[in-house]
Structure formats: C-alpha cells, structure tokens
Design a protein around this motif. Structure first.
Motif, PDB file in Angstrom:
ATOM      1  N   UNK A  92       0.842  -1.192   0.000  1.00 28.58           N
ATOM      2  CA  UNK A  92       0.000   0.000   0.000  1.00 28.58           C
ATOM      3  C   UNK A  92       0.882   1.249   0.000  1.00 28.58           C
ATOM      4  N   UNK A  93       1.945   1.208   0.799  1.00 27.29           N
ATOM      5  CA  UNK A  93       2.873   2.342   0.836  1.00 27.29           C
ATOM      6  C   UNK A  93       3.512   2.558  -0.525  1.00 27.29           C
ATOM      7  N   UNK A  94       3.855   1.445  -1.195  1.00 28.26           N
ATOM      8  CA  UNK A  94       4.434   1.551  -2.544  1.00 28.26           C
ATOM      9  C   UNK A  94       3.424   2.153  -3.513  1.00 28.26           C
ATOM     10  N   UNK A  95       2.144   1.768  -3.352  1.00 24.93           N
ATOM     11  CA  UNK A  95       1.096   2.313  -4.207  1.00 24.93           C
ATOM     12  C   UNK A  95       0.946   3.819  -3.979  1.00 24.93           C
ATOM     13  N   UNK A 152      -3.694   1.724 -14.424  1.00 23.54           N
ATOM     14  CA  UNK A 152      -3.515   0.269 -14.518  1.00 23.54           C
ATOM     15  C   UNK A 152      -3.045  -0.320 -13.190  1.00 23.54           C
ATOM     16  N   UNK A 153      -2.134   0.383 -12.523  1.00 18.56           N
ATOM     17  CA  UNK A 153      -1.637  -0.085 -11.220  1.00 18.56           C
ATOM     18  C   UNK A 153      -2.763  -0.087 -10.175  1.00 18.56           C
ATOM     19  N   UNK A 154      -3.590   0.953 -10.215  1.00 16.62           N
ATOM     20  CA  UNK A 154      -4.704   1.062  -9.257  1.00 16.62           C
ATOM     21  C   UNK A 154      -5.727  -0.056  -9.456  1.00 16.62           C
ATOM     22  N   UNK A 155      -5.972  -0.389 -10.711  1.00 16.86           N
ATOM     23  CA  UNK A 155      -6.912  -1.480 -10.999  1.00 16.86           C
ATOM     24  C   UNK A 155      -6.398  -2.800 -10.422  1.00 16.86           C
ATOM     25  N   UNK A 156      -5.083  -3.017 -10.554  1.00 14.02           N
ATOM     26  CA  UNK A 156      -4.489  -4.249 -10.041  1.00 14.02           C
ATOM     27  C   UNK A 156      -4.504  -4.301  -8.511  1.00 14.02           C
ATOM     28  N   UNK A 157      -4.511  -3.127  -7.882  1.00 16.95           N
ATOM     29  CA  UNK A 157      -4.433  -3.055  -6.412  1.00 16.95           C
ATOM     30  C   UNK A 157      -5.796  -3.029  -5.735  1.00 16.95           C
ATOM     31  N   UNK A 158      -6.885  -3.117  -6.500  1.00 20.59           N
ATOM     32  CA  UNK A 158      -8.228  -2.964  -5.921  1.00 20.59           C
ATOM     33  C   UNK A 158      -8.502  -3.951  -4.790  1.00 20.59           C
TER      34      UNK A 158
END
Length: 424
Positions: free
Chosen positions: A4-7, A26-32
């Motif tokens: 989460x910190x990396x995000x 794209x990164x946010x979609x993967x982190x959902x």
C-alpha cells in the motif's frame, strides 16, 4: 502494508502527465483487492495525498475506505473528507473512474440522509454532477441524488437550476426516470406546472420493458398536473409510448382516472365526492396536497368560463355559479387569478361587481420578441441535434443490418434496394 505504501508512492509520482496517469490507472486497478482488504486502515494514507493533485489515486483509496462500515462517532468526519475531495478533485482524472466517483458520492448522499441533514449534501452533490458531466447535456448517475436532496430540503430553486439544461445523453434508463420524476416534483413545488408536466410526460412515455414503480407514481402526478394546467386528462397516451405503459399504467392508478372523470363534469360536488371516496389512497401516495390544488383549479376553470359569457358579474353570482360559499371567497379567487394573469378583470369594491376585460397583450413588446426569439433558437438547436442523431443512426452498421432484415420480411417491392452484405 508495504504494498500500500508503494502504491501511495506511485500515486504521488505518477499524477502529473497523461501518460503517467494512464500507467497509474492500470496499477490502481491491479491493487483494488488489496485496498479492499485493508479498507478500515486507509484513513492515514489519505492524509499523504493531495486530492487536487492526486485525484485518481485519492479516489481509489477513498472508495475502498468508504466501503467499510463508518464508525458511529465519525459520521461528520466522513462527510467532511468526501466533501473536500469533491470540491478539490480534478474532473479529467475522476472521469477515468466514473463508477468509483459515483459510488463515493452515493455513499456521501446516503450518510447525509441517515443524519437527516440533506442541506449538507446539496452543494457538494451539485459540484459532483458538474465534474462528472462530459457536457451540460449529459445526464449522470448523480443527477437524481442531487434532486432528491433538494426535494427533501425543499430547496426547489436550487434544483430548478439543473433542470434548465436540455438532456440528450443518458447513461442508465433508471437515472432518466428518477431525474424526470424528482424534477417534476421540484417544478410542482415551485408551481411551474408546464415544466413539471413535460418531465412527468417523459417518464410515462419512456421505453420500458416492464411496468416500474417510478412510472406508476409519475403517472399519478401527471394526471393531477394535467388537470391543474389544462383542465383535462386523457388516458390515451401517444403512439410512441411503450405497449407496457399503454396497457397497464392506468390500471394501477384507477382513483386518479376516476378523479379526472369527475373533474370533466365541471361540478365541484362530484369532484369532492370522488376525493372523499379515495382520500386514504391520495394521502398514502402523498398527493393530497396536489389533489386540493386540482379542486382549486376547477374553481378557476369555472370562473374563466364566465368571462366568455359575461362582461360584468356580481361576486355573489360568481359564488353561486361556481359553488363557493361566500362572495368573499369568490373575491379571493378572482384576485388570485388576476394576479397570476389567468383572467383580466377589475373588481368594484363598492357594489361588489366584477368587470371582465380582453387580454391586453399585443405581442409587440421587446420582452415578448426576446421570448419568441429564444424559443426559435432553442428549436433550431434541437433540430440540428436531431439531424445529427438521425445521420449517426442511418450510418450505424448494426441498424442498417437490422433494417435490411426487417425490410426483407415486410417490403418485398423494394427488396432489391436493400444491401445484401455489409462490411462490418
């Protein structure tokens, strides 16, 4: 928590350019999924982001955070955080994830209603609508929520502001039904019955595969507004109305159809008898206030009929003819109608006589010319949009293919002119 910190670091570093935003999305979609799993603990991470700079990333974190149950002691903090985000966020970023923005705003609206403080939600929801809209003609999923808050707060003038825009783009049919229904109620609240009837008419005649509750409630109010505005109501709907609505709506609204029939007699006694029989139904529908305005409108219609027959008439005669109790009541009705421009008359207080006059409007003032010009411009704009839509549909391969198949079934004489193949 490192992921989460990396995000958060990615959000802070990839929110500047269009290319970076696309990569971040794209990164946010993967982190959902991981965001949802730690939803209650995301509050501290929101503090590391600027909603005005990191709008897309902030939205993803906020949507996950608000999906968790709200602590009873923090409802006001919850509202403030979302309200701040709505006012600060960049429209071009939140439109990349419209479903998440809508979800956050609807949770905000739900919390406002839970606290019974609709006023707190009106300004933020108005801003949310503007930021989500791709154009003023676009109906968003947040329009109905904004109008609902205006209705509950009785802030009708605020709601009217959004109803002035002509809508040509719709995302979901349900949003359109609710927008027109709530909008019609707001116009009723402001006694703008012509606009109310237009909006309710849109609900009743809109395409619907099955009968829905919104259309039924709209039909009831449509009947009452029609009586108030036009003095009549027809149960025959336009040909373009769905067959479902044609068949079933009036069956769900029989007391209202009976009311319209009683109204057509022109007799106050018949109308009041019908109201008394169906009073409980009108009350349970929250339409009794509107029904009372229907009674008032029948008095007005009957007085207007007198202007077509008499040049002068006593207040006592008016009271007797239209079934009012006293000349004073007749005077009050006549005065209101004069003030509203519904009749043109003068009252002689000394002898209690009313003199009826012709309409003084000559249709040649600057205001009238501007009004006519404005109407013409609006019609021209609508005509251009209809032409553009017609051209778009006529070039749509799916439409052409379907039209070709239908023509093959029903129009044998012109069959040769229908294209046999399409390069889809």
């Amino acid at each position: 928590m490192e992921s989460i910190e990396a995000l958060i670091a990615h959000i802070q570093g990839l929110s500047a350019s269009v290319e970076d935003i696309s990569h971040l999305h794209n990164l946010l979609k993967l982190a959902e999924e991981s965001l949802q799993s730690v939803a209650p603990r995301l509050s501290s991470f929101l503090g590391q982001l600027d909603p005005a700079k990191h709008s897309l990333g902030y939205l993803y974190i906020l949507e996950a955070y608000t999906s968790a149950p709200i602590a009873r002691e923090h409802p006001s903090e919850f509202l403030v955080s979302i309200s701040t985000f709505i006012s600060s966020c960049l429209a071009e970023q939140i439109r990349l994830a419209p479903d998440k923005f809508v979800s956050v705003c609807k949770r905000f609206k739900d919390q406002v209603l839970l606290l019974q403080e609709p006023l707190r939600g009106i300004a933020p929801m108005r801003t949310a609508v503007q930021k989500l809209q791709s154009s003023p003609e676009h109906l968003t999923a947040l329009h109905p929520d904004f109008l609902l808050l205006c209705l509950l707060e009785k802030s009708y003038k605020t709601g009217l502001g959004i109803l002035k825009e002509d809508i040509f783009e719709i995302d979901q049919p349900r949003d359109f039904f609710l927008y027109c229904y709530y909008g019609g109620m707001i116009c009723i609240g402001q006694k703008q019955f012509r606009k109310a009837m237009e909006l309710l008419h849109n609900v009743v005649t809109a395409p619907m595969p099955t009968t829905n509750a919104i259309a039924i409630e709209a039909y009831k109010k449509y009947c009452l507004v029609s009586l108030i505005l036009n003095g009549q109501f027809s149960t025959t709907l336009p040909k373009y109305t769905s067959s479902v609505a044609q068949r079933s709506l009036k069956n769900f609204c029989q007391p209202y159809v009976d009311l319209a029939y009683s109204y057509s007699s022109g007799k106050i006694s018949e109308l009041e008898s019908c109201i008394e029989i169906n009073k409980e139904k009108f009350e349970s529908d929250n339409n009794l206030g509107l029904v009372k305005q229907v009674v008032s409108s029948l008095y007005k219609r009957n007085i207007q009929r007198l202007t077509q027959t008499y040049l002068t008439l006593s207040l006592q005669d008016i009271a007797n003819t239209v079934q009012l109790n006293t000349p004073k009541e007749a005077e009050m009705h006549v005065l209101r109608m004069i003030q509203d421009g519904e009749i043109f008359a003068t009252i002689n207080q000394k002898d209690g006589m009313v003199s009826f006059h012709e309409d003084p409007e000559q249709y040649k003032t600057c205001e009238m010319i501007e009004h006519i010009d404005s109407s013409i411009q609006r019609i021209m704009t609508l005509s251009k949009k209809l032409s553009a839509v017609d051209e778009l549909i006529s070039c749509d391969p799916a439409y052409l293919a379907k039209a070709g198949r239908e023509r093959q079934r029903f129009d044998f004489d012109d069959f040769d002119t229908v294209p046999q193949k399409f390069n889809l």
